[in-house]
Write a protein that holds these residues in place. Structure first.
Motif, PDB file in Angstrom:
ATOM      1  N   LEU A   1      35.975 106.334  -4.680  1.00 41.88           N
ATOM      2  CA  LEU A   1      37.255 105.586  -5.347  1.00 41.88           C
ATOM      3  C   LEU A   1      36.846 103.927  -5.403  1.00 41.88           C
ATOM      4  CD1 LEU A   1      40.206 105.469  -6.490  1.00 41.88           C
ATOM      5  CD2 LEU A   1      41.001 105.293  -3.863  1.00 41.88           C
ATOM      6  N   TRP A   2      35.868 103.652  -4.287  1.00 42.88           N
ATOM      7  CA  TRP A   2      35.488 102.127  -4.226  1.00 42.88           C
ATOM      8  C   TRP A   2      34.583 101.773  -5.088  1.00 42.88           C
ATOM      9  CZ3 TRP A   2      37.436  97.820  -2.552  1.00 42.88           C
ATOM     10  CH2 TRP A   2      36.707  96.717  -2.608  1.00 42.88           C
ATOM     11  N   ASN A   3      33.318 102.556  -5.339  1.00 43.20           N
ATOM     12  CA  ASN A   3      32.243 102.265  -6.313  1.00 43.20           C
ATOM     13  C   ASN A   3      31.653 103.329  -7.039  1.00 43.20           C
ATOM     14  OD1 ASN A   3      31.055 103.460  -4.335  1.00 43.20           O
ATOM     15  ND2 ASN A   3      29.703 101.839  -3.822  1.00 43.20           N
ATOM     16  N   GLY A   4      32.490 104.546  -6.954  1.00 37.20           N
ATOM     17  CA  GLY A   4      31.817 105.727  -7.817  1.00 37.20           C
ATOM     18  C   GLY A   4      30.608 106.446  -7.275  1.00 37.20           C
ATOM     19  N   GLN A   5      30.228 105.724  -5.868  1.00 37.19           N
ATOM     20  CA  GLN A   5      28.954 106.462  -5.295  1.00 37.19           C
ATOM     21  C   GLN A   5      29.412 107.486  -4.647  1.00 37.19           C
ATOM     22  OE1 GLN A   5      26.174 105.548  -5.959  1.00 37.19           O
ATOM     23  NE2 GLN A   5      26.323 103.841  -7.149  1.00 37.19           N
ATOM     24  N   GLY A   6      28.506 108.390  -4.408  1.00 35.22           N
ATOM     25  CA  GLY A   6      28.653 109.706  -3.306  1.00 35.22           C
ATOM     26  C   GLY A   6      28.285 109.229  -1.943  1.00 35.22           C
ATOM     27  N   LEU A   7      28.719 110.383  -1.232  1.00 34.55           N
ATOM     28  CA  LEU A   7      28.467 109.987   0.359  1.00 34.55           C
ATOM     29  C   LEU A   7      26.868 109.952   0.591  1.00 34.55           C
ATOM     30  CD1 LEU A   7      30.196 109.927   2.586  1.00 34.55           C
ATOM     31  CD2 LEU A   7      29.995 112.252   3.112  1.00 34.55           C
ATOM     32  N   ASP A   8      26.060 110.409  -0.057  1.00 36.47           N
ATOM     33  CA  ASP A   8      24.481 110.454  -0.075  1.00 36.47           C
ATOM     34  C   ASP A   8      23.930 108.941  -0.031  1.00 36.47           C
ATOM     35  OD1 ASP A   8      24.237 112.936   0.428  1.00 36.47           O
ATOM     36  OD2 ASP A   8      23.433 113.298  -1.547  1.00 36.47           O
ATOM     37  N   TRP A   9      24.745 108.272  -0.989  1.00 36.40           N
ATOM     38  CA  TRP A   9      24.421 106.895  -1.339  1.00 36.40           C
ATOM     39  C   TRP A   9      24.915 105.728  -0.111  1.00 36.40           C
ATOM     40  CZ3 TRP A   9      27.266 102.209  -1.154  1.00 36.40           C
ATOM     41  CH2 TRP A   9      26.631 101.003  -1.902  1.00 36.40           C
ATOM     42  N   TYR A  10      26.289 106.058   0.405  1.00 31.29           N
ATOM     43  CA  TYR A  10      26.540 105.562   1.631  1.00 31.29           C
ATOM     44  C   TYR A  10      25.885 105.767   2.814  1.00 31.29           C
ATOM     45  CZ  TYR A  10      31.039 103.817  -0.592  1.00 31.29           C
ATOM     46  OH  TYR A  10      31.540 103.015  -1.370  1.00 31.29           O
ATOM     47  N   VAL A  11      25.244 106.962   2.863  1.00 25.57           N
ATOM     48  CA  VAL A  11      24.328 107.521   4.147  1.00 25.57           C
ATOM     49  C   VAL A  11      23.319 106.531   4.085  1.00 25.57           C
ATOM     50  CG1 VAL A  11      23.173 109.186   5.112  1.00 25.57           C
ATOM     51  CG2 VAL A  11      25.410 109.845   4.352  1.00 25.57           C
ATOM     52  N   GLU A  12      22.620 106.403   3.048  1.00 23.87           N
ATOM     53  CA  GLU A  12      21.521 105.341   2.818  1.00 23.87           C
ATOM     54  C   GLU A  12      21.685 104.064   3.096  1.00 23.87           C
ATOM     55  OE1 GLU A  12      18.104 104.210  -0.355  1.00 23.87           O
ATOM     56  OE2 GLU A  12      19.412 105.873  -0.930  1.00 23.87           O
ATOM     57  N   HIS A  13      22.741 103.625   2.472  1.00 23.39           N
ATOM     58  CA  HIS A  13      23.118 102.193   2.612  1.00 23.39           C
ATOM     59  C   HIS A  13      23.992 101.914   3.776  1.00 23.39           C
ATOM     60  CE1 HIS A  13      21.802 102.676  -1.537  1.00 23.39           C
ATOM     61  NE2 HIS A  13      21.305 101.319  -1.503  1.00 23.39           N
ATOM     62  N   GLY A  14      24.805 102.577   3.974  1.00 28.31           N
ATOM     63  CA  GLY A  14      25.849 102.431   5.234  1.00 28.31           C
ATOM     64  C   GLY A  14      27.190 101.816   4.677  1.00 28.31           C
ATOM     65  N   HIS A  15      27.087 100.992   3.742  1.00 22.52           N
ATOM     66  CA  HIS A  15      28.332 100.322   3.438  1.00 22.52           C
ATOM     67  C   HIS A  15      28.204  99.808   1.865  1.00 22.52           C
ATOM     68  CE1 HIS A  15      26.328  96.342   3.608  1.00 22.52           C
ATOM     69  NE2 HIS A  15      25.507  96.861   4.354  1.00 22.52           N
ATOM     70  N   ALA A  16      29.330  99.272   1.289  1.00 19.76           N
ATOM     71  CA  ALA A  16      29.376  98.498  -0.024  1.00 19.76           C
ATOM     72  C   ALA A  16      30.140  97.369   0.355  1.00 19.76           C
ATOM     73  CB  ALA A  16      30.269  99.453  -0.949  1.00 19.76           C
TER      74      ALA A  16
END
Length: 871
Positions: free
Chosen positions: A632-647
């Motif tokens: 909802l925030w930036n269209g990115q899936g969970l794999d993206w957040y696991v790699e980056h940790g945050h937006a």
């Protein structure tokens, strides 16, 4: 030289780093977690890629390891076998399986719902999973047994909603050069994203020589690091702010252009407190050039009058600014000094410094926008505003910022969102929207929609009687003790707690709270560790801790925005479940699954993107909910957040600075007058028997200098007791943690009650004396530590001493809960905001020693002996 084949940091074992976020307070600093090859977490540190906390992490964040491996954790569902209930009474827990536990909870809650849903008393307090707070709505229940939200910010949150359409507020560290902190530790020791803010404030002081002035009764960490500490008598902060405002207005040190163009200060107010309108509802102003009334948006208007008295249709009226100026006529620094004890010369000097630092008339260009630059701001929190007249106190602090044009400007006092996920410029929950007559639409309800008025009341805490307030959970004690007077035609008999400790956070008489819990037919607690409240439960449903669970949030970010991931660093150590799974299982057993998913779709904002909607009859995991929030925030899936940790990024300037551009801010709060009169009409129509006793004077469109009732207690209660927190105990979640204990209980500030040496001499008291601290409502016992860093009228009690005996042997007990010094009644509750008084008038009685009932099992008193003075 030998080449290292594995990275080595702080002599750690080889392993892997995971991105996550902290939850040792309500906020969300991003973290990196190191897990060894054998699956043990041995290091947590701040994530340097986040511009919010820049790799910084406070002691609580580091101590998450110790909570994860705490031997006192609930390891499996538990059922009580001891029918006796009381403080410190062993529940004699019996381990049971999840199906048995959830079936039992479902059966007991079903009995309650079939009987009367109002008999359920919820206490759900997980700020990082705010959507859980909405679960009782699935049952049609609006009860609430807690002081989380209103105890610290009852007037603060609605006032931020009135002024900024936001939940919180912060000084803009990016440009501020004159930073006032009144009764709060922002940037130093507590409140919003402490580690992050401390980093940014320190940089501002080093790089721009930002001046810091702290006003509070105790020489806190922030005051000790400030350029100037101004000691003030407790519960007089509003009067200090009005003294500043008096100087700013009397000496014309205010931003007249801002007040005329961007606020309702020129709008004419009639004798009834409402703006003067024409037949179509449009508001009048006075043209200072043509000396005649015009509508606020008349294109022929030459100049707005801020001062004067006029007549329209035979009725006298004055601009809102003139109304405030009239109030300030009785608020000179000399008059305010009699209550605050702050020297008038100090108030006048600070007001002039503040106005000069604000650089009224200056501008700055940011991202192509030319914005007013106002690098001076007045910040505050619970210590300053947590009083009976809280709405007025909050408004007074805001008006100091208003006068120099420093609302939502670079360098000024800026609104802070509750949860970025739900905030946008022109749409979504908590959004900036235009209101009537050119004004910003006010948003006083930041935690949930307004609860409808009802008679008899559907809520034991009378939330339907607080149309612009925050849930006054403490009033349940008062109403149930006077059930006939308050029209309660039911008696709560079921309590559901989730990460909540109402016995600790509620003011009022302990024995009455104990009696309330004893009267409960059934109590269920969702929690991680034992505490004062869940030891009364019949069933414990153990939840994952922050290092075992998924979540996505960015809670109250002062200067940044974007979702922060929480992910499991280890599999669950014990037989626990996520809160999401627990509430789904209960909802399914109650036949509420579809309703609950519908509520989750709304409160999480999933309805904004149909592809993210939860299906009506499915149960979702914490991982699935987190992934949807990230998308909802930036269209990115969970794999993206696991790699980056945050937006996380710096807050977009158009959302941070004047997001309401083109609308007018509410200098004068007519909405408060309207809320008062509407409530009065409803109470009259319902013939509510106590309507004439209601504190109608608490509803004021502009703040006055009337003293809070705490100053009117009997004269023999000659001191003021306050409670305080430092960073290691900020926002709770600290009990029994050995790393936090190691910091707290080696510091005399947190192991004894602080008193000024001069006051001690006058009362023939000395360092180390044991005293009974008595208010008109209760008493606690403590040892004294003498400190020059305390106002002579103040008695300062660390939050670390506010514990009572529990099943958790890791918690060091003090001499009683500070909150029992406070009343839980209407006289000391702001009828406008729901804020209870947080200062107690007290007297000190010297004791020969620690009473046996306090000394038994009380390790704090043993640790306090010989600690010496607090400097």
């Amino acid at each position: 030289m030998e080449t290292l084949t594995q990275p080595v940091q702080n002599s750690m074992k080889p392993g892997k780093w995971l991105n996550s976020s902290c939850k040792m307070c309500i906020h969300s600093c991003t973290t990196r977690i190191h897990v060894t090859e054998d699956g043990v977490i041995n290091k947590i540190e701040g994530n340097p890629t986040s511009p919010s906390n820049n790799g910084r992490l406070c002691p609580k964040g580091n101590a998450a390891i110790m909570r994860h491996y705490d031997p006192a954790r609930f390891r499996t569902p538990l059922r009580r076998t001891n029918p006796e209930k009381g403080p410190g009474v062993d529940p004699k827990w019996e381990p049971i399986g999840w199906d048995e536990a959830l079936d039992l909870v479902g059966r007991e809650l079903r009995k309650t719902l079939d009987d009367d849903p109002r008999k359920l008393m919820p206490a759900i307090n997980d700020f990082q999973k705010l959507f859980l707070w909405a679960w009782p709505a699935a049952l049609g229940n609006a009860n609430y047994l807690s002081s989380v939200g209103n105890f610290c910010g009852g007037g603060y949150h609605p006032m931020n909603g009135f002024i900024h359409a936001a939940f919180a507020a912060a000084n803009d560290v990016n440009y501020c050069n004159y930073w006032i902190n009144n009764g709060g530790g922002d940037g130093f020791s507590s409140h919003l994203h402490t580690a992050a803010q401390a980093n940014h404030v320190a940089k501002a002081r080093v790089e721009r020589n930002m001046r810091v002035v702290v006003i509070e009764p105790r020489l806190s960490i922030g005051a000790a690091k400030a350029n100037e500490w101004v000691p003030i008598r407790p519960a007089t902060d509003r009067q200090f702010a009005l003294g500043l405002a008096h100087v700013l207005v009397a000496e014309k040190l205010y931003d007249a252009k801002f007040l005329k163009k961007d606020t309702n200060a020129p709008y004419l107010v009639g004798p009834d407190g409402y703006f003067v309108r024409n037949g179509e509802g449009k508001i009048y102003v006075w043209d200072a050039v043509d000396n005649r009334a015009r509508l606020w948006d008349d294109p022929e208007l030459n100049d707005f009058a801020l001062e004067g008295t006029y007549t329209i249709d035979g009725k006298p009226c004055r601009p809102a600014f003139q109304k405030f100026k009239d109030i300030l006529g009785d608020c000179s620094p000399e008059q305010m000094e009699k209550l605050t004890t702050v020297p008038a010369a100090t108030t006048r000097r600070i007001a002039r410094e503040f106005a000069k630092a604000a650089q009224i008339g200056s501008f700055i260009e940011i991202d192509g926008r030319v914005l007013p630059l106002r690098p001076a701001a007045y910040n505050y929190y619970r210590g300053a505003q947590g009083h009976k007249y809280s709405a007025m106190a909050n408004h007074a602090f805001k008006l100091v910022n208003f006068l120099v044009g420093a609302i939502d400007t670079p360098g000024g006092h800026v609104g802070v969102t509750l949860d970025d996920q739900m905030q946008d410029i022109r749409g979504g929950f908590g959004a900036i929207r235009p209101g009537e007559n050119g004004m910003l639409q006010t948003m006083p309800h930041q935690l949930h929609p307004e609860v409808p008025f009802s008679w008899p009341p559907n809520e034991t805490h009378l939330m339907g009687f607080f149309p612009i307030g925050v849930d006054p959970g403490h009033l349940t004690q008062h109403t149930l003790a006077n059930a006939d007077k308050f029209g309660l035609d039911y008696q709560p008999d079921t309590l559901l707690m989730c990460h909540s400790n109402p016995l600790w956070n509620l003011p009022g008489d302990r024995e009455q709270w104990y009696d309330l819990l004893r009267s409960m037919r059934f109590i269920v607690a969702i929690d991680i560790l034992p505490n004062e409240s869940n030891e009364w439960a019949d069933v414990i449903l153990p939840s994952h801790d922050l290092l075992e669970s998924w979540n996505m949030t960015m809670i109250e970010p002062p200067h940044h925005e974007g979702m922060c991931l929480r992910q499991p660093a280890t599999p669950p150590l014990y037989d626990t479940k996520s809160e999401e799974e627990i509430f789904y299982e209960i909802s399914e057993r109650l036949g509420l699954l579809e309703t609950w998913n519908g509520i989750l779709n709304f409160v999480n904002g999933f309805h904004q993107k149909p592809e993210l909607l939860l299906e009506p009859n499915r149960k979702y995991s914490d991982r699935e909910i987190a992934e949807r929030k990230g998308k909802l925030w930036n269209g990115q899936g969970l794999d993206w957040y696991v790699e980056h940790g945050h937006a996380v990024t710096p807050r977009r300037p158009d959302k941070w600075y004047r997001p309401w551009d083109g609308m007018r801010l509410h200098f004068y709060l007519e909405d408060i007058v309207r809320a008062r009169d509407t409530l009065r009409q409803k109470m009259e129509a319902a013939d509510v028997p106590f309507r004439h006793e209601w504190e109608w004077g608490d509803y004021q469109p502009l703040p006055t200098a009337v003293p809070d009732p705490v100053h009117l207690e009997p004269a023999d209660f000659d001191l003021y007791a306050i409670t305080f927190k430092d960073i290691q105990i900020n926002f709770g979640e600290s009990i029994g943690n050995p790393w936090i204990n190691d910091i707290v209980f080696k510091d005399p500030v947190h192991t004894a009650v602080l008193l000024n040496p001069k006051t001690a001499r006058e009362k023939r008291l000395d360092d180390g004396d044991v005293v009974r601290i008595e208010s008109p409502y209760g008493a606690i016992v403590a040892k004294l530590a003498l400190s020059e860093g305390v106002h002579p009228d103040a008695v300062c009690v660390s939050n670390a001493l506010s514990r009572v005996a529990t099943q958790n042997t890791g918690v060091r007990h003090g001499g009683g809960n500070f909150n029992q010094l406070l009343p839980a009644n209407l006289r000391h509750t702001d009828a406008c905001s729901g804020q209870p008084e947080t200062v107690a008038r007290v007297r000190l009685i010297k004791l020969a020693g620690v009473p046996t009932d306090v000394a038994a099992g009380n390790s704090v008193f043993g640790k306090m002996s010989g600690m010496g003075r607090a400097h």
